[in-house]
Design an enzyme around this catalytic site. Sequence first.
Site, PDB file in Angstrom:
ATOM      1  N   LYS A   1      83.861  26.571 -13.870  1.00  0.00           N
ATOM      2  CA  LYS A   1      84.498  26.178 -12.610  1.00  0.00           C
ATOM      3  C   LYS A   1      83.615  25.185 -11.866  1.00  0.00           C
ATOM      4  O   LYS A   1      82.436  25.006 -12.183  1.00  0.00           O
ATOM      5  CB  LYS A   1      84.756  27.416 -11.747  1.00  0.00           C
ATOM      6  CG  LYS A   1      83.496  28.165 -11.330  1.00  0.00           C
ATOM      7  CD  LYS A   1      83.839  29.396 -10.507  1.00  0.00           C
ATOM      8  CE  LYS A   1      82.572  30.142 -10.098  1.00  0.00           C
ATOM      9  NZ  LYS A   1      82.860  31.301  -9.238  1.00  0.00           N
TER      10      LYS A   1
ATOM     11  N   TYR B   1      60.663  10.842   9.331  1.00  0.00           N
ATOM     12  CA  TYR B   1      61.345  11.094  10.598  1.00  0.00           C
ATOM     13  C   TYR B   1      60.782  12.328  11.290  1.00  0.00           C
ATOM     14  O   TYR B   1      60.508  13.349  10.668  1.00  0.00           O
ATOM     15  CB  TYR B   1      62.845  11.296  10.363  1.00  0.00           C
ATOM     16  CG  TYR B   1      63.566  10.043   9.949  1.00  0.00           C
ATOM     17  CD1 TYR B   1      63.687   8.968  10.825  1.00  0.00           C
ATOM     18  CD2 TYR B   1      64.142   9.939   8.690  1.00  0.00           C
ATOM     19  CE1 TYR B   1      64.354   7.814  10.451  1.00  0.00           C
ATOM     20  CE2 TYR B   1      64.821   8.790   8.303  1.00  0.00           C
ATOM     21  CZ  TYR B   1      64.920   7.731   9.188  1.00  0.00           C
ATOM     22  OH  TYR B   1      65.588   6.590   8.812  1.00  0.00           O
TER      23      TYR B   1
END
Length: 356
Positions: A35, A253
């Site tokens: 899946k 950052y």
Amino acid sequence: MPRPLSATIHTSALANNLAVARRYAPKSKIWAVVKANAYGHGLARVFPGLRATDGFGLLDLEEAVKLRELGWAGPILLLEGFFRPTDIDVIDRYSLTTALHSDEQLRMLEMARLSKPVNIQLKMNTGMNRLGYTPEKFRAAWERARAAQGVGQITLMTHFSDADGDRGVDYQVQAFERGAQGIAGARSLANSAATLWHPATHFDWVRPGIIMYGASPSGVTAAIEGTGLQPAMTLASELIAVQTLSEGHTVGYGSSFKARGSMRIGVVACGYADGYPRVAPEGTPVIVDGVRTRVVGRVSMDMLTVDLTPVPTANVGSRVELWGTSLPIDDVAQACGTIGYELMCAVAPRVPVRAE
């Protein structure tokens, strides 16, 4: 020229992992669960490595049809069943097996015009509380399904919620036995964790998913040591820059990482837009030139930074393994507060993938 980031799917590892499942459940048939596009590995890419299975389990009709187009003539199980009457036309045309977990589905199947009976896996809710009939209502559902002209073989199934944890499976097995008492038919209970650790649940069919891809059902690498499972995906890139920091210099950052002394850091062509978790904290493991080191600073959209202190010879072009044959995906996932399943499924479409 493309970025140096790519994922490699190891066909031999898939075949090995299927063989491991057979070794653990030698008397059972196997639904290899593919899946979610084979847990992010790619349905077409994993098919050659898993084609020795007895059947494939998945969710989407489109993926089931694709398996038929790839040449698979054996059983295909729709693990969630179907959602509307038109789905049954596809099930009939492509000879699919479907889970059946509700009166609504059963009603649609009773009303369908079919060329042949549809094999079903009648699902019992034994404690997961997602899909299925309760043990008290299961016999009535089975009798109704057995009487339906459009229903062929009926396999009895359930799904475990804690096969990889302390609670285990006993309470659900007891509920299953209570609900299925006196009902003939094949049984399918075991997921990956139960395939490895609960042999009494194997019965006629097992449904291994995550172990097909070489990761741990519990999310802990140590739990599958000695099983012989092998990682089926390697996500790798290269250093595209190297910076030398002085004490007090920061990286990335938010300046979240501050150098405690002079050090070299490497910039890797991989970021959260590629599927690498943005939440990866300082210390998340990574392999540079075969040496284990750590992520430092925040993960950016397209890049992340790593400590090169343990790898003094590393430079631009050095190979970086984000996870794979040298670094278990569960180690990375655990550092990030998630599971290997999610990392596999999150690899972005922009990442080139090849099978070998």
